[in-house]
Design a protein around this motif. Structure first.
Motif, PDB file in Angstrom:
ATOM      1  N   SER A   1       0.779  -1.197  -0.052  1.00  0.00           N
ATOM      2  CA  SER A   1       0.016  -0.140  -0.064  1.00  0.00           C
ATOM      3  C   SER A   1       0.757   1.533  -0.003  1.00  0.00           C
ATOM      4  O   SER A   1       0.331   2.152  -0.524  1.00  0.00           O
ATOM      5  N   LYS A   2       1.947   1.242   0.274  1.00  0.00           N
ATOM      6  CA  LYS A   2       2.953   2.428   0.475  1.00  0.00           C
ATOM      7  C   LYS A   2       3.661   2.616  -0.669  1.00  0.00           C
ATOM      8  O   LYS A   2       4.240   3.822  -0.889  1.00  0.00           O
ATOM      9  N   SER A   3       3.429   1.909  -1.610  1.00  0.00           N
ATOM     10  CA  SER A   3       4.050   2.041  -3.025  1.00  0.00           C
ATOM     11  C   SER A   3       3.172   2.124  -4.384  1.00  0.00           C
ATOM     12  O   SER A   3       3.402   2.136  -5.276  1.00  0.00           O
ATOM     13  N   VAL A   4       1.697   1.951  -3.887  1.00  0.00           N
ATOM     14  CA  VAL A   4       0.755   1.747  -4.969  1.00  0.00           C
ATOM     15  C   VAL A   4       0.658   3.110  -5.920  1.00  0.00           C
ATOM     16  O   VAL A   4       0.655   2.812  -6.980  1.00  0.00           O
ATOM     17  N   VAL A   5       0.717   4.279  -5.377  1.00  0.00           N
ATOM     18  CA  VAL A   5       0.651   5.359  -6.249  1.00  0.00           C
ATOM     19  C   VAL A   5       1.978   5.109  -7.047  1.00  0.00           C
ATOM     20  O   VAL A   5       1.858   5.573  -8.388  1.00  0.00           O
ATOM     21  N   SER A   6       2.924   5.208  -6.601  1.00  0.00           N
ATOM     22  CA  SER A   6       4.386   4.922  -7.492  1.00  0.00           C
ATOM     23  C   SER A   6       4.291   4.151  -8.357  1.00  0.00           C
ATOM     24  O   SER A   6       4.450   4.393  -9.690  1.00  0.00           O
ATOM     25  N   MET A   7       3.662   2.909  -8.136  1.00  0.00           N
ATOM     26  CA  MET A   7       3.576   1.901  -9.176  1.00  0.00           C
ATOM     27  C   MET A   7       2.757   2.113 -10.429  1.00  0.00           C
ATOM     28  O   MET A   7       3.126   2.126 -11.313  1.00  0.00           O
ATOM     29  N   MET A   8       1.383   2.815  -9.890  1.00  0.00           N
ATOM     30  CA  MET A   8       0.614   3.297 -10.955  1.00  0.00           C
ATOM     31  C   MET A   8       1.236   4.300 -12.006  1.00  0.00           C
ATOM     32  O   MET A   8       0.811   4.355 -12.944  1.00  0.00           O
ATOM     33  N   MET A   9       1.743   5.183 -11.135  1.00  0.00           N
ATOM     34  CA  MET A   9       2.259   6.372 -12.019  1.00  0.00           C
ATOM     35  C   MET A   9       3.337   6.159 -13.071  1.00  0.00           C
ATOM     36  O   MET A   9       3.527   6.622 -14.026  1.00  0.00           O
ATOM     37  N   LEU A  10       3.846   5.010 -12.862  1.00  0.00           N
ATOM     38  CA  LEU A  10       4.994   4.300 -13.932  1.00  0.00           C
ATOM     39  C   LEU A  10       3.970   4.046 -15.062  1.00  0.00           C
ATOM     40  O   LEU A  10       4.564   4.317 -16.140  1.00  0.00           O
ATOM     41  N   SER A  11       2.898   3.401 -15.012  1.00  0.00           N
ATOM     42  CA  SER A  11       2.148   3.222 -16.145  1.00  0.00           C
ATOM     43  C   SER A  11       1.647   4.493 -16.621  1.00  0.00           C
ATOM     44  O   SER A  11       1.436   4.675 -17.942  1.00  0.00           O
TER      45      SER A  11
ATOM     46  N   ALA B   1       4.828   0.256 -20.489  1.00  0.00           N
ATOM     47  CA  ALA B   1       4.271   0.256 -19.039  1.00  0.00           C
ATOM     48  C   ALA B   1       4.503  -1.285 -18.376  1.00  0.00           C
ATOM     49  O   ALA B   1       4.690  -1.529 -17.299  1.00  0.00           O
ATOM     50  N   LEU B   2       4.211  -2.142 -19.510  1.00  0.00           N
ATOM     51  CA  LEU B   2       4.575  -3.611 -18.864  1.00  0.00           C
ATOM     52  C   LEU B   2       6.098  -3.528 -18.107  1.00  0.00           C
ATOM     53  O   LEU B   2       5.941  -4.620 -17.155  1.00  0.00           O
ATOM     54  N   ILE B   3       7.185  -3.172 -18.683  1.00  0.00           N
ATOM     55  CA  ILE B   3       8.381  -3.236 -17.975  1.00  0.00           C
ATOM     56  C   ILE B   3       8.430  -2.853 -16.647  1.00  0.00           C
ATOM     57  O   ILE B   3       8.997  -3.469 -15.798  1.00  0.00           O
ATOM     58  N   SER B   4       7.407  -1.817 -16.136  1.00  0.00           N
ATOM     59  CA  SER B   4       7.553  -1.287 -14.923  1.00  0.00           C
ATOM     60  C   SER B   4       7.280  -2.269 -13.684  1.00  0.00           C
ATOM     61  O   SER B   4       7.813  -1.833 -12.692  1.00  0.00           O
ATOM     62  N   GLY B   5       6.832  -3.210 -14.133  1.00  0.00           N
ATOM     63  CA  GLY B   5       6.181  -4.201 -12.945  1.00  0.00           C
ATOM     64  C   GLY B   5       7.471  -4.808 -12.224  1.00  0.00           C
ATOM     65  O   GLY B   5       7.453  -5.440 -11.178  1.00  0.00           O
ATOM     66  N   ALA B   6       8.564  -4.817 -13.154  1.00  0.00           N
ATOM     67  CA  ALA B   6       9.734  -5.681 -12.954  1.00  0.00           C
ATOM     68  C   ALA B   6      10.492  -4.575 -11.373  1.00  0.00           C
ATOM     69  O   ALA B   6      11.247  -5.356 -10.827  1.00  0.00           O
ATOM     70  N   ILE B   7      10.270  -3.301 -11.480  1.00  0.00           N
ATOM     71  CA  ILE B   7      11.114  -2.326 -10.797  1.00  0.00           C
ATOM     72  C   ILE B   7      10.041  -1.788  -9.757  1.00  0.00           C
ATOM     73  O   ILE B   7      10.285  -0.606  -9.046  1.00  0.00           O
ATOM     74  N   ALA B   8       9.005  -2.399  -9.389  1.00  0.00           N
ATOM     75  CA  ALA B   8       8.087  -1.894  -8.448  1.00  0.00           C
ATOM     76  C   ALA B   8       8.684  -1.961  -7.095  1.00  0.00           C
ATOM     77  O   ALA B   8       9.697  -2.430  -6.576  1.00  0.00           O
ATOM     78  N   ASP B   9       8.149  -0.756  -6.261  1.00  0.00           N
ATOM     79  CA  ASP B   9       8.773  -0.478  -4.791  1.00  0.00           C
ATOM     80  C   ASP B   9       9.982  -0.049  -4.867  1.00  0.00           C
ATOM     81  O   ASP B   9      10.675   0.360  -3.762  1.00  0.00           O
ATOM     82  N   ARG B  10      10.617   0.460  -5.680  1.00  0.00           N
ATOM     83  CA  ARG B  10      12.141   0.979  -5.768  1.00  0.00           C
ATOM     84  C   ARG B  10      12.400   1.863  -6.891  1.00  0.00           C
ATOM     85  O   ARG B  10      13.785   2.239  -6.885  1.00  0.00           O
ATOM     86  N   ALA B  11      11.689   2.351  -7.838  1.00  0.00           N
ATOM     87  CA  ALA B  11      12.124   3.012  -8.972  1.00  0.00           C
ATOM     88  C   ALA B  11      11.612   4.433  -8.877  1.00  0.00           C
ATOM     89  O   ALA B  11      10.419   4.598  -8.376  1.00  0.00           O
ATOM     90  N   ARG B  12      12.398   5.540  -9.246  1.00  0.00           N
ATOM     91  CA  ARG B  12      11.935   6.929  -9.220  1.00  0.00           C
ATOM     92  C   ARG B  12      11.241   7.147 -10.580  1.00  0.00           C
ATOM     93  O   ARG B  12      11.741   6.636 -11.567  1.00  0.00           O
ATOM     94  N   PHE B  13      10.500   8.101 -10.397  1.00  0.00           N
ATOM     95  CA  PHE B  13       9.464   8.243 -11.670  1.00  0.00           C
ATOM     96  C   PHE B  13      10.250   8.890 -12.724  1.00  0.00           C
ATOM     97  O   PHE B  13      10.146   8.481 -13.880  1.00  0.00           O
ATOM     98  N   PHE B  14      11.025  10.048 -12.590  1.00  0.00           N
ATOM     99  CA  PHE B  14      11.440  10.819 -13.598  1.00  0.00           C
ATOM    100  C   PHE B  14      12.853  10.050 -14.222  1.00  0.00           C
ATOM    101  O   PHE B  14      12.814  10.126 -15.765  1.00  0.00           O
ATOM    102  N   PRO B  15      13.617   9.582 -13.562  1.00  0.00           N
ATOM    103  CA  PRO B  15      14.708   8.768 -14.333  1.00  0.00           C
ATOM    104  C   PRO B  15      13.908   7.368 -15.072  1.00  0.00           C
ATOM    105  O   PRO B  15      14.427   7.091 -16.097  1.00  0.00           O
ATOM    106  N   TRP B  16      12.694   6.960 -14.381  1.00  0.00           N
ATOM    107  CA  TRP B  16      11.979   5.918 -15.283  1.00  0.00           C
ATOM    108  C   TRP B  16      11.353   6.468 -16.713  1.00  0.00           C
ATOM    109  O   TRP B  16      11.576   5.747 -17.566  1.00  0.00           O
ATOM    110  N   LEU B  17      11.043   7.633 -16.523  1.00  0.00           N
ATOM    111  CA  LEU B  17      10.706   8.221 -18.088  1.00  0.00           C
ATOM    112  C   LEU B  17      11.504   8.510 -18.897  1.00  0.00           C
ATOM    113  O   LEU B  17      11.494   8.360 -19.968  1.00  0.00           O
ATOM    114  N   LEU B  18      12.928   8.771 -18.245  1.00  0.00           N
ATOM    115  CA  LEU B  18      13.993   8.981 -19.186  1.00  0.00           C
ATOM    116  C   LEU B  18      14.465   7.482 -19.874  1.00  0.00           C
ATOM    117  O   LEU B  18      14.637   7.309 -21.215  1.00  0.00           O
TER     118      LEU B  18
END
Length: 408
Positions: free
Chosen positions: A32-42, A108-125
């Protein structure tokens, strides 16, 4: 408006809806403490990849030529921002929109592998660079005019590989990239075990899986079919393969753990959708049942490989998308019946080789690019969140709380 264009636009909307569905699916699986971060990657993929696709993906990098380089990568400045395509008096722009929906969810599919520990803007890069170097040209290899995969060029020895809707460049490519990023970022500080990986919101997972299944009918039937019978076959196979895969997953789960779980059912559905993606137009319904059941059972076992091999693919992108995507593509070398014949229907080894070789090349390219780009980002600006933020939950630091229950 023609019936064909209306159906194309409807399918495009269905596939775009799949990315929020994926966000629900992934979001329910994490803590629950990383749900928003996970969804924001998509949702980040939904925003960024749409813009890049319109600027240079659709008619730039994704448009191939005959030269030594242009047969693999188009010119990004060719028809930049669709200045020429917009003048067309046909459904060109509708097709471009449909292509965008595929590009969005692949990243967006890729992001599931790095849930709970990835930063948003570096992910976008990362997402923008990977899409540019892998998906944009890769989709043209599989479906474009002059694509080496669809036309069987080079090592494919003149036999075009079958892939109706993306078993290679969508699922195997995203799964390979997911493995690369999991290796680059390393294991989570907390949560890398079966006991610690329990999802925080199972109903959200089921909602997400339902949206994915619903949207997948657009995913598989949006591409132009030759006849109404073929479209109907595609639609039916998209219904029955995930149903069989769900049963296959639950049977394995029952004998392994003594119970059939809702998360297992949802994961089985996704595995079945992945495996039927390349095969939906090329096999009979009874084969789709067998292939779906096999994918569900195999993926239910494959997801545990991360614990044995030590790579932290948080939400099993590798175990579901890479494995089921590979299985679906390779199976066509044996059971393809329509458009080409596999070994079991009198075809030679050429189709099987084409399916295998194209898969391996795409996997290697997608993995290599992801590993290099991910490593460079991690070593420079940092792709992974700080250890203290990761332990506390990255939602509050990066985006804000997902559940402000104390404020009610």
């Amino acid at each position: 408006m023609s019936t064909d264009l209306a159906w194309l636009l409807l399918c495009t909307a269905l596939v775009i809806f799949m990315t929020p569905g994926l966000a629900f699916f992934y979001g329910g699986l994490v803590k629950s403490k990383s749900v928003v971060s996970m969804m924001m990657l998509s949702f980040g993929s939904l925003g960024l990849i749409t813009v890049l696709w319109v600027l240079y993906g659709a008619t730039g990098i994704g448009t191939l030529g005959d030269g030594p380089i242009s047969q693999f990568f188009g010119n990004p400045f060719q028809d930049f921002a669709l200045t020429e395509a917009v003048q067309a008096d046909d459904d060109t722009l509708g097709g471009i929109a449909f292509g965008a929906s595929f590009a969005i969810i692949t990243v967006a599919l890729i992001s599931g592998a790095i849930a709970d520990r990835a930063r948003f803007f570096p992910w976008l890069l990362f997402a923008g660079i990977w899409a540019t170097l892998v998906y944009f040209p890769g989709q043209a290899w599989v479906w474009g005019d002059g694509g080496w995969i669809i036309e069987g060029k080079g090592i494919l020895n003149g036999v075009g590989a079958l892939d109706w809707a993306g078993g290679t460049i969508v699922h195997q490519a995203s799964g390979a990239a997911a493995l690369a990023l999991a290796l680059v970022l390393g294991k989570r500080k907390v949560g890398f075990s079966k006991e610690e990986s329990a999802p925080h919101n199972v109903p959200l997972v089921l909602i997400g899986a339902s949206i994915l299944w619903f949207g997948w009918f657009g995913f598989n039937t949006g591409a132009h079919a030759d006849t109404e019978a073929q479209t109907s076959l595609i639609f039916l196979n998209t219904l029955i393969a995930p149903a069989a895969a769900m049963l296959g997953w639950l049977v394995v789960e029952h004998f392994r753990e003594g119970k059939a779980t809702a998360v297992g059912a949802a994961s089985g559905i996704v595995a079945g959708l992945v495996v039927i993606t390349p095969a939906c137009a090329h096999i009979d319904p009874w084969v789709a049942i067998v292939l779906g059941a096999l994918a569900g059972a195999v993926c239910a076992v494959a997801i545990d490989l991360k614990f044995k091999l030590g790579f932290d693919d948080t939400l099993d992108v590798v175990g579901i998308h890479l494995v089921a995507g590979f299985l679906g593509c390779i199976a066509l070398g044996f059971v393809a019946k329509y458009d080409a014949e596999g070994l079991f229907y009198g075809g030679g080894f050429g189709q099987l080789w084409s399916q295998f070789a194209s898969s391996i090349v795409v996997i290697a390219w997608a993995f290599g690019v992801a590993f290099v780009v991910g490593t460079l980002i991690e070593k420079t600006i940092g792709l992974r969140a700080k250890e203290e933020d990761e332990i506390a939950g990255i939602d509050l630091v990066l985006h804000g709380e997902g559940y402000a229950l104390n404020n009610q």
